[in-house]
Design an enzyme around this catalytic site. Structure first.
Site, mmCIF file in Angstrom:
data_model
loop_
_atom_site.group_PDB
_atom_site.id
_atom_site.type_symbol
_atom_site.label_atom_id
_atom_site.label_comp_id
_atom_site.label_asym_id
_atom_site.label_seq_id
_atom_site.Cartn_x
_atom_site.Cartn_y
_atom_site.Cartn_z
ATOM 1 N N ARG A 144 -6.744 10.279 -0.305
ATOM 2 C CA ARG A 144 -6.541 10.743 -1.677
ATOM 3 C C ARG A 144 -7.856 10.802 -2.441
ATOM 4 N NH1 ARG A 144 -3.202 6.484 -3.574
ATOM 5 N NH2 ARG A 144 -3.369 5.563 -1.513
ATOM 6 N N HIS B 99 0.865 -1.174 0.000
ATOM 7 C CA HIS B 99 0.000 0.000 0.000
ATOM 8 C C HIS B 99 0.901 1.222 0.000
ATOM 9 C CE1 HIS B 99 -3.050 2.899 1.105
ATOM 10 N NE2 HIS B 99 -3.978 1.976 0.985
#
Ligand code: FAD
Length: 629
Positions: free
Chosen positions: A269, A249
């Site tokens: 995000r 990740h």
């Protein structure tokens, strides 16, 4: 032979995360007596930690979404290596599974007109993740547990016993699967607290044990994720595929050291957060790969407009699939443009009002305040890649979850195929529901079709017992030291960026670690003894690590969660091939190549020629041209 407690069931589900619970509910609904066994407390599984949401093409926020768009995104995310039948079933059935959860009492966030809201995530063309703030996994588990309780109440009314058809065995670790000939006959394990042993006599076992992150030092995974289900399957004679593909990740915490690896959700995000290097530059614009060039914005202005007008703008490159973002961060840090603590900056503070951040990302706000003394509404976070998810796992039949061993089924993270070389965020929670249900149904149907109940062989129980107690009182290797060496080796030599010499070196170290694991010792008794538990788990981590390293060495290309420094490009020939791991002696891993079946005509024609030509061999393209005519 031994004084071991013994229980008879039709189906034993190992794991109480989303996949295990959904499988157990299904098996019980099909009238099967079902046990749920889990290593930690009931309710504490990885699924609880899932923050972002469950991907399902319900089309609530953008009505252009449908299963075909979701299918295409999933295949692209996995770089076309996915088991396409699984990707198809997943895309088609995920909305029903989310609606079903709602019918069972889940409370998802809503759109203004009262529908289940959906958020943007990397690699998903439209807003698609059904969510509950950034605590979606918690709601998912809460709802499934509530459903288990509701079924138990029904059973009490009908049979006078809450546990007549479904019983939970928590803090109980399974160490071996048992067989009668080639069929599953049960499972053997121990109670973590007392150290007493337990035997399940059952014709069907569903593995739902989650991931393998604890083979790496920097990981978002917690202590339970030692690859037990992967190893149990191997030892029972089943096969693992896609083991070279591990998802790092892009955004784990990097500071302070005690929390290194803890996840920073992609929702940051998805909701507008941007990545910057030490020069303040939004560097992701420099890392849009060729295959995605037409789908991502090339300027900050366009990227920023996308959040409010998705029809007329392309997505920000911060929302590229995870493998791309993780590699980009890695490259920035390597080039000396990292943050003070060796990550990059993830900033949401200059992008959203403080109140909005607290509302949309409450756990992240809390996590940084508590663990790092950082107020994310006022300053950027420092983040870097962390070992998060394994795409590889038990090779299963897409429709039923059946593994190669009769009576063995697998679902969720422990199974392989669905996500190909890289999983899109949000596609795991939906995977658990879709394939958990299918594996539960598969196991129930298998039990119905059995001519006779397989029998437990007492010698196998004795062997499993002997293996488990072996480390106790042995004055041997320290399990913590051996574990740490394995974690460092995998992290440094079989991590995000791989090369032949390093992976070969890792395999040599793993060989030595294997020898040390054979003589690992734990002081103390069987009563709550974590050193002993780790000594037992090491067998599994070593087996899994060998699969990852061997497959990583063989696959001479870069694709999704597997990046070879010495073979930087994608190779269409490799896309057709799976690397299949198995073991005959229970210790050495054999890896074989297997060609994937070609995609069904009606599915392959969902893509346009230009896109396919980036992934397929010339020969496959010729076939496609024949079909597309
Ligand atoms: P898990 O939920 O991992 O459960 C495994 C179960 O198996 C546990 O009950 C464990 O105790 C049990 N078990 C393991 N070994 C044994 C044994 N030997 N004996 C008995 N029991 C055993 N995915 C998304 O789609 N969206 C997200 O937003 C998201 N966020 C995430 C955030 C974090 C921090 C992490 C770590 C993962 C996230 N993921 C997300 C991934 C997703 O949560 C996991 O892949 C998924 O929950 C795995 O579910 P599972 O049911 O397969 O197993």
């Amino acid at each position: 032979s031994l004084n071991t407690e013994r229980h008879e069931y039709d189906v034993v589900v190992i794991g109480a995360g989303g996949a295990g619970l959904r499988a157990a509910i299904e098996a019980r609904q099909q009238g099967k007596r079902t046990a749920i066994v889990c290593k930690s407390l009931f309710g504490k599984a990885h699924t609880v930690m899932a923050e972002g949401g469950a991907a399902a093409a319900m089309g609530n926020v953008n009505s252009a979404d449908n299963w075909m768009v979701h299918f295409r995104d999933t295949m692209r995310g996995g770089k076309f290596l996915n088991n396409w039948r699984m990707a198809e079933l997943h895309a088609k059935e995920a909305p029903d599974r989310v609606w079903e959860l709602e019918a069972w009492g889940a409370l998802f966030d809503r759109t203004k007109d009262g529908k289940i809201s959906q958020r943007n995530f990397g690699g998903h063309e439209y807003p698609r993740l059904a969510h509950v703030g950034d605590r979606t996994g918690l709601e998912l588990i809460r709802t499934l547990q509530q459903r288990v309780v509701a079924l138990q109440q029904e059973d009490y009314e009908n049979h006078g016993d809450y546990e007549a058809y479904i019983k939970v065995f928590a803090e109980c670790t399974v160490t071996r699967l048992l067989k009668d000939g080639d069929r599953i006959s049960g499972a053997f394990g121990y109670w973590r607290e007392s150290g007493n042993f337990i035997l399940f006599d059952a014709p069907a076992v569903v593995l739902a044990t989650g991931g393998i992150g604890k083979s790496y030092v920097v990981t978002s995974n917690s202590w339970e994720y030692t690859g037990d289900g992967h190893a149990l399957a191997l030892l029972a004679g089943a096969k693992l595929i896609n083991m070279e593909f591990i998802q790092f990740h892009p955004t784990g915490m990097v500071w302070p050291p005690s929390v290194r690896g803890i996840l920073v959700t992609e929702s940051v995000r998805g909701d507008g957060g941007v990545l910057r290097n030490s020069e303040g530059k939004r560097f992701m614009f420099d890392y849009i790969p060729e295959v995605f060039k037409d789908k991502y914005a090339t300027t900050e202005e366009e990227a920023d407009r996308w959040y409010t007008d998705q029809a007329n703008n392309r997505r920000p490159p911060e929302l590229l699939p995870r493998d791309e973002v993780a590699r980009a961060i890695n490259a920035e840090v390597k080039a000396g443009r990292g943050s003070p603590q060796g990550g990059v900056f993830l900033d949401v503070s200059t992008r959203l009002p403080a109140e909005e951040i607290k509302k949309r990302l409450p756990s992240m706000h809390h996590q940084f305040k508590e663990l790092a003394d950082v107020d994310i509404t006022a300053e950027p976070m420092q983040v870097g890649p962390t070992c998060h998810y394994i795409m590889g796992g038990v090779e299963v039949d897409a429709d039923t979850g059946a593994a190669a061993v009769p009576g063995l089924f697998a679902a969720g993270e422990v199974s392989g195929g669905m996500h190909g070389s890289n999983r899109l965020g949000g596609n795991s929670l939906s995977d658990l529901l879709v394939f958990g249900r299918r594996a539960g149904a598969g196991a129930a149907a298998y039990v119905d079709g059995l001519p006779a109940r397989p029998k437990i062989a007492p010698e196998q129980v004795d062997e499993a017992h002997a293996e488990a107690v072996a480390p106790l009182g042995r004055n041997g290797e320290n399990p913590y030291e051996v574990h740490h060496e394995l974690q460092r080796t995998m992290n440094d030599l079989v991590g995000i960026i791989r090369k032949a010499e390093e992976v070969s070196e890792a395999l040599q170290v793993v060989e030595k670690i294997k020898e040390r694991v054979r003589v690992v010792g734990a002081a103390g008794s069987r009563i709550y003894n974590p050193g002993w538990h780790l000594a037992i788990d090491l067998r599994n981590m070593v087996l899994v690590s060998e699969c990852v390293a061997k497959a990583a060495l063989l696959r001479e290309e870069s694709r999704g969660g597997h990046t070879r420094d010495d073979f930087p490009g994608m190779n269409p020939d490799w896309r057709r091939k799976l690397l299949v791991c198995s073991t005959e002696d229970g210790s050495t891993i054999k890896v074989e190549e297997k060609v994937q079946p070609p995609m069904r005509d009606d599915l392959i024609t969902l893509f346009d020629r230009g896109e396919l030509s980036k992934y397929l061999t010339d020969e496959e393209m010729t076939e496609f041209d024949g079909i597309a005519k």
